[in-house]
Design a protein around this motif. Structure first.
Motif, mmCIF file in Angstrom:
data_model
loop_
_atom_site.group_PDB
_atom_site.id
_atom_site.type_symbol
_atom_site.label_atom_id
_atom_site.label_comp_id
_atom_site.label_asym_id
_atom_site.label_seq_id
_atom_site.Cartn_x
_atom_site.Cartn_y
_atom_site.Cartn_z
ATOM 1 N N GLN A 81 4.001 -11.811 -3.220
ATOM 2 C CA GLN A 81 4.417 -10.968 -4.319
ATOM 3 C C GLN A 81 5.817 -10.453 -4.037
ATOM 4 O O GLN A 81 6.118 -10.008 -2.928
ATOM 5 C CB GLN A 81 3.455 -9.787 -4.488
ATOM 6 C CG GLN A 81 2.071 -10.209 -4.981
ATOM 7 C CD GLN A 81 1.162 -9.013 -5.096
ATOM 8 O OE1 GLN A 81 0.772 -8.428 -4.116
ATOM 9 N NE2 GLN A 81 0.826 -8.651 -6.319
ATOM 10 N N LEU B 255 3.174 0.277 -8.197
ATOM 11 C CA LEU B 255 2.147 -0.336 -7.358
ATOM 12 C C LEU B 255 0.763 -0.267 -7.998
ATOM 13 O O LEU B 255 -0.195 -0.803 -7.443
ATOM 14 C CB LEU B 255 2.121 0.329 -5.981
ATOM 15 C CG LEU B 255 3.398 0.210 -5.143
ATOM 16 C CD1 LEU B 255 3.201 0.872 -3.778
ATOM 17 C CD2 LEU B 255 3.813 -1.242 -4.965
ATOM 18 N N GLU C 184 -1.206 -0.223 -0.497
ATOM 19 C CA GLU C 184 -0.638 -1.285 -1.315
ATOM 20 C C GLU C 184 0.762 -1.653 -0.837
ATOM 21 O O GLU C 184 1.154 -2.829 -0.846
ATOM 22 C CB GLU C 184 -0.613 -0.862 -2.786
ATOM 23 C CG GLU C 184 -0.140 -1.939 -3.757
ATOM 24 C CD GLU C 184 -1.070 -3.128 -3.851
ATOM 25 O OE1 GLU C 184 -0.720 -4.112 -4.530
ATOM 26 O OE2 GLU C 184 -2.168 -3.105 -3.236
ATOM 27 N N ARG D 281 0.280 -3.879 2.072
ATOM 28 C CA ARG D 281 -0.212 -5.200 1.649
ATOM 29 C C ARG D 281 0.902 -6.046 1.072
ATOM 30 O O ARG D 281 0.971 -7.261 1.313
ATOM 31 C CB ARG D 281 -1.319 -5.030 0.608
ATOM 32 C CG ARG D 281 -2.010 -6.334 0.212
ATOM 33 C CD ARG D 281 -3.055 -6.105 -0.855
ATOM 34 N NE ARG D 281 -2.445 -5.863 -2.136
ATOM 35 C CZ ARG D 281 -2.015 -6.813 -2.974
ATOM 36 N NH1 ARG D 281 -2.138 -8.085 -2.627
ATOM 37 N NH2 ARG D 281 -1.499 -6.528 -4.136
ATOM 38 N N ARG D 282 1.805 -5.414 0.333
ATOM 39 C CA ARG D 282 2.906 -6.150 -0.300
ATOM 40 C C ARG D 282 4.118 -6.312 0.643
ATOM 41 O O ARG D 282 5.119 -6.874 0.259
ATOM 42 C CB ARG D 282 3.367 -5.405 -1.552
ATOM 43 C CG ARG D 282 2.397 -5.419 -2.716
ATOM 44 C CD ARG D 282 2.889 -4.471 -3.810
ATOM 45 N NE ARG D 282 2.056 -4.505 -4.984
ATOM 46 C CZ ARG D 282 2.345 -5.172 -6.100
ATOM 47 N NH1 ARG D 282 3.458 -5.892 -6.162
ATOM 48 N NH2 ARG D 282 1.550 -5.124 -7.141
ATOM 49 N N GLU E 104 6.104 -4.058 1.488
ATOM 50 C CA GLU E 104 7.198 -3.175 1.070
ATOM 51 C C GLU E 104 7.565 -2.249 2.220
ATOM 52 O O GLU E 104 8.718 -1.847 2.366
ATOM 53 C CB GLU E 104 6.773 -2.340 -0.144
ATOM 54 C CG GLU E 104 6.478 -3.142 -1.408
ATOM 55 C CD GLU E 104 7.746 -3.415 -2.212
ATOM 56 O OE1 GLU E 104 8.840 -3.083 -1.730
ATOM 57 O OE2 GLU E 104 7.626 -3.964 -3.318
#
Length: 242
Positions: free
Chosen positions: A176, A222, A233, A236-237, A239
């Motif tokens: 992503q 998010l 999140e 997970r991404r 970031e």
């Protein structure tokens, strides 16, 4: 957010992140939840309450074989108050929070029989992701006495586990693109380190209002509802980093 809470979230998520299969995700989730007294868990979609093929939407089954068999044989899914509440609400809840006086007799039967199988208390983390039907991560065990600070930890880790399984099962794209601005990532990184809005404002020499505006934008981008979810999140991404 409390630094200890963030630390526990990061520790649990790091174990799940290393998982290479849905079975390994379930194992990591169970180890995390066991620390709070939960011995069984399930990750599943929530089809309509009259769907005879509801089993097909189970992603990870961590229920005991005995309870799964009883639940299926008695058609408990069609009357399960936890499943019904999870379709209606977006926030995590303990089973004990459900108002039993408003339950139908079959719903009460589901809850009473769960207790007979050693599930005196449980927690449900509803998932309402874009382009997907409702889902839930639920866990249960014998008497579980938990302080209020643990629910954000459980909720964040369960949501992370659900999305990790979706990636491994190729239900969503693995990669992503970053969606946060450099300033938003910086603020979220400080949040993951346990800093509050006032602290971050001082560190970055900006107003608290500006920090809170960035945090609101982070939650919207998010698609999360609180700081714990934003950290999970964001990790997970990729970031932010642990």
């Amino acid at each position: 957010m409390n630094e200890c809470v963030i630390s526990e979230i990061n520790h649990a998520i790091s174990r799940i992140e290393r998982a290479k299969s849905s079975k390994a995700v379930l194992g990591g989730l169970r180890r995390c939840l066991a620390e709070y007294g939960f011995s069984q868990c399930l990750i599943t979609g929530l089809p309509a309450p009259d769907d005879q093929h509801w089993h097909r939407q189970i992603l990870c089954d961590g229920w005991s074989e005995e309870w799964h068999a009883r639940y299926s044989e008695q058609g408990h899914y069609f009357h399960d108050p936890c499943a019904g509440e999870s379709r209606r609400t977006g926030g995590a809840f303990f089973w004990s929070e459900l108002e039993r006086e408003h339950m139908a007799p079959r719903g009460l039967l589901v809850m009473e029989e769960a207790r007979e199988f050693g599930m005196n208390e449980g927690v449900c983390v509803p998932i309402h992701a874009r382009h997907f039907g409702p889902a839930v991560v639920t866990a249960a065990g014998e008497f579980v006495g938990l302080p209020s600070t643990t629910l954000p930890i459980i909720e964040a880790v369960c949501r992370y586990a659900y999305r990790k399984v979706c990636v491994l099962e190729e239900l969503v794209r693995h990669e992503q693109r970053p969606v946060l601005t450099p300033r938003e990532r910086e603020i979220l990184q400080w949040i993951s380190a346990g800093k509050g809005a006032e602290d971050i404002a001082c560190i970055l020499n900006i107003s608290r209002y500006t920090v809170e505006t960035h945090l609101r934008n982070i939650r919207e981008k998010l698609d999360v509802i609180n700081a714990a979810h934003a950290v999970a999140e964001g990790l997970r991404r990729h970031e932010i980093q642990i």
